[in-house]
Design a protein around this motif. Structure first.
Motif, PDB file in Angstrom:
ATOM      1  N   UNK A  81      18.134 -46.562  17.133  1.00  0.00           N
ATOM      2  CA  UNK A  81      19.046 -45.736  17.217  1.00  0.00           C
ATOM      3  C   UNK A  81      18.701 -44.204  17.589  1.00  0.00           C
ATOM      4  N   UNK A  82      19.622 -43.423  17.747  1.00  0.00           N
ATOM      5  CA  UNK A  82      19.307 -41.948  18.290  1.00  0.00           C
ATOM      6  C   UNK A  82      18.985 -41.330  17.049  1.00  0.00           C
ATOM      7  N   UNK A  83      18.181 -40.336  17.358  1.00  0.00           N
ATOM      8  CA  UNK A  83      17.923 -39.178  16.003  1.00  0.00           C
ATOM      9  C   UNK A  83      19.375 -38.661  15.481  1.00  0.00           C
ATOM     10  N   UNK A  84      19.971 -38.563  16.430  1.00  0.00           N
ATOM     11  CA  UNK A  84      21.294 -37.945  15.881  1.00  0.00           C
ATOM     12  C   UNK A  84      22.151 -39.061  15.103  1.00  0.00           C
ATOM     13  N   UNK A  85      22.038 -40.317  15.114  1.00  0.00           N
ATOM     14  CA  UNK A  85      22.590 -41.376  14.224  1.00  0.00           C
ATOM     15  C   UNK A  85      21.917 -41.410  12.908  1.00  0.00           C
ATOM     16  N   UNK A  86      20.568 -41.083  13.022  1.00  0.00           N
ATOM     17  CA  UNK A  86      19.688 -41.153  11.663  1.00  0.00           C
ATOM     18  C   UNK A  86      20.219 -39.766  11.042  1.00  0.00           C
ATOM     19  N   UNK A  87      20.377 -38.745  11.800  1.00  0.00           N
ATOM     20  CA  UNK A  87      21.009 -37.465  10.971  1.00  0.00           C
ATOM     21  C   UNK A  87      22.256 -37.646  10.436  1.00  0.00           C
ATOM     22  N   UNK A 121      13.087 -28.743  12.838  1.00  0.00           N
ATOM     23  CA  UNK A 121      12.424 -29.618  13.518  1.00  0.00           C
ATOM     24  C   UNK A 121      13.372 -30.625  14.142  1.00  0.00           C
ATOM     25  N   UNK A 122      12.983 -31.411  14.981  1.00  0.00           N
ATOM     26  CA  UNK A 122      13.907 -32.247  15.912  1.00  0.00           C
ATOM     27  C   UNK A 122      15.127 -33.132  14.909  1.00  0.00           C
ATOM     28  N   UNK A 123      14.633 -33.425  13.790  1.00  0.00           N
ATOM     29  CA  UNK A 123      15.609 -34.451  13.073  1.00  0.00           C
ATOM     30  C   UNK A 123      16.461 -33.483  12.001  1.00  0.00           C
ATOM     31  N   UNK A 124      15.393 -32.415  11.506  1.00  0.00           N
ATOM     32  CA  UNK A 124      16.109 -31.643  10.510  1.00  0.00           C
ATOM     33  C   UNK A 124      17.317 -30.745  11.252  1.00  0.00           C
ATOM     34  N   UNK A 125      17.078 -30.282  12.106  1.00  0.00           N
ATOM     35  CA  UNK A 125      18.290 -29.213  12.720  1.00  0.00           C
ATOM     36  C   UNK A 125      19.377 -30.387  13.076  1.00  0.00           C
ATOM     37  N   UNK A 126      19.373 -31.447  13.408  1.00  0.00           N
ATOM     38  CA  UNK A 126      20.568 -32.312  13.524  1.00  0.00           C
ATOM     39  C   UNK A 126      21.154 -32.657  12.017  1.00  0.00           C
ATOM     40  N   UNK A 160      24.351 -25.659  -7.236  1.00  0.00           N
ATOM     41  CA  UNK A 160      23.663 -26.716  -6.556  1.00  0.00           C
ATOM     42  C   UNK A 160      23.920 -26.605  -4.829  1.00  0.00           C
ATOM     43  N   UNK A 161      22.761 -26.914  -4.224  1.00  0.00           N
ATOM     44  CA  UNK A 161      22.918 -26.815  -2.511  1.00  0.00           C
ATOM     45  C   UNK A 161      22.260 -28.150  -2.311  1.00  0.00           C
ATOM     46  N   UNK A 162      22.657 -28.348  -1.048  1.00  0.00           N
ATOM     47  CA  UNK A 162      22.111 -29.544  -0.229  1.00  0.00           C
ATOM     48  C   UNK A 162      20.877 -28.861   0.549  1.00  0.00           C
ATOM     49  N   UNK A 163      19.765 -29.229   0.132  1.00  0.00           N
ATOM     50  CA  UNK A 163      18.545 -28.782   0.799  1.00  0.00           C
ATOM     51  C   UNK A 163      18.218 -29.808   1.752  1.00  0.00           C
ATOM     52  N   UNK A 164      17.585 -28.945   3.050  1.00  0.00           N
ATOM     53  CA  UNK A 164      17.012 -30.008   4.011  1.00  0.00           C
ATOM     54  C   UNK A 164      15.574 -29.294   4.345  1.00  0.00           C
ATOM     55  N   UNK A 165      14.526 -30.053   4.262  1.00  0.00           N
ATOM     56  CA  UNK A 165      13.245 -29.686   4.566  1.00  0.00           C
ATOM     57  C   UNK A 165      12.806 -29.789   6.007  1.00  0.00           C
ATOM     58  N   UNK A 166      12.141 -29.158   6.426  1.00  0.00           N
ATOM     59  CA  UNK A 166      11.693 -29.302   8.003  1.00  0.00           C
ATOM     60  C   UNK A 166      12.997 -28.950   8.821  1.00  0.00           C
ATOM     61  N   UNK A 167      13.976 -28.229   8.576  1.00  0.00           N
ATOM     62  CA  UNK A 167      15.137 -27.997   8.939  1.00  0.00           C
ATOM     63  C   UNK A 167      15.273 -27.505  10.217  1.00  0.00           C
TER      64      UNK A 167
END
Length: 286
Positions: free
Chosen positions: A170-176, A10-15, A1-8
């Motif tokens: 809220x900031x992008x980092x908050x949502x991340x 991108x601005x939100x994904x990388x965070x 099992x992995x934790x998978x991030x799409x658009x990883x």
């Protein structure tokens, strides 16, 4: 099992990936990206890179595994999101993922503005798929304003057609941070989180915060929607995108982005980043 991030990448994904790497081993994180070279720094840190494209359903067949926890970050091309998201949902269902978290929009089915339409359809597609889901209904980002400080400072004004409407940003980092908490925690399946800042403020108040940070007089100029549309197009924005922003301002005027449920602060275990802090950082960087 992995934790998978799409658009990883991108601005939100990388965070989101950064937040995950601070709490879980790198080998348990997978990044779905279109450009393998762009993701090379993540690979060097031990993150598994899975190359796939929202526009290429066949490529998504290998993007997910049974038991994965997946974050579907909404595509950024308005008007094309439905087929793109459908391809991801279908691939996730075929793989048998354990969780599909989706970054939608504040208000979910009650959001009646243009930008929300594809998000609402996507949520229904996820519900219809039968996948275990979590809806992360993100409010407006503080960076939607601070990234556009240059014209504000040039003209000494915040120009919009939002009237006296209030926005709980809220900031992008908050949502991340919230996304990472949902992907690594328990008890989030079948839940829709309304994510927003702790305090809703008006654009007149935002202008005052910018004034304080810059030491300059910044006014808020509320203009008719048609005038705002002309200004945005004149500044170089494509007409359809300008229309979307004008429509969002009208939604703000109706109070649709003012909700302060407290879900975000509860998920991240701290208050959302204050507006003044983000503005001060943006001014210092400008």
């Amino acid at each position: 099992m992995s934790i998978v991030v799409t658009g990883a990448t991108g601005e939100l994904g990388r965070l989101v990936v950064e937040r995950l790497l601070a709490t879980v081993p790198a080998e348990s994180v997978a990044a779905v990206v279109r450009d393998k070279e762009k993701a090379a720094p993540l690979a060097a840190r031990g993150v598994e890179i899975r190359v796939a494209d929202y526009d290429s359903p066949e490529s998504l067949a290998a993007a997910f595994r049974a038991g994965d926890r997946v974050l579907l970050i909404s595509a950024n091309e308005v008007g094309r999101r439905i087929p793109q998201h459908t391809a991801v949902i279908d691939a996730a269902r075929a793989a048998g993922v354990a969780q599909l978290a989706y970054t939608g929009v504040l208000g979910g089915p009650d959001a009646d503005f243009q930008l929300a339409a594809e998000h609402k359809v996507t949520e229904q597609l996820i519900l219809d798929s039968g996948l275990p889901y979590t809806f992360l209904r993100n409010g407006w980002y503080t960076e939607n304003y601070t990234a556009n400080l240059a014209p504000v400072l040039e003209h000494g004004a915040v120009v919009a057609n939002a009237g006296e409407g209030r926005i709980a940003v809220a900031t992008r980092a908050d949502y991340a941070d919230a996304a990472a908490a949902v992907l690594t925690g328990e008890g989030h399946l079948g839940v829709a989180y309304e994510l927003s800042g702790d305090t809703a403020w008006s654009l007149a108040e935002y202008a005052a915060v910018v004034s304080e940070a810059t030491g300059r007089e910044i006014a808020y100029k509320n203009v008719p929607a048609a005038v705002h549309q002309e200004i945005l197009v004149g500044a170089g924005l494509p007409e359809p995108f300008a229309a979307i922003l004008v429509d969002v301002d009208e939604a703000i005027a109706r109070g649709l982005l003012a909700g302060t449920s407290g879900d975000l602060a509860r998920l991240i275990g701290r208050p959302a980043t204050p507006l003044a802090e983000t503005v001060a950082a943006a001014v210092a960087a400008a």
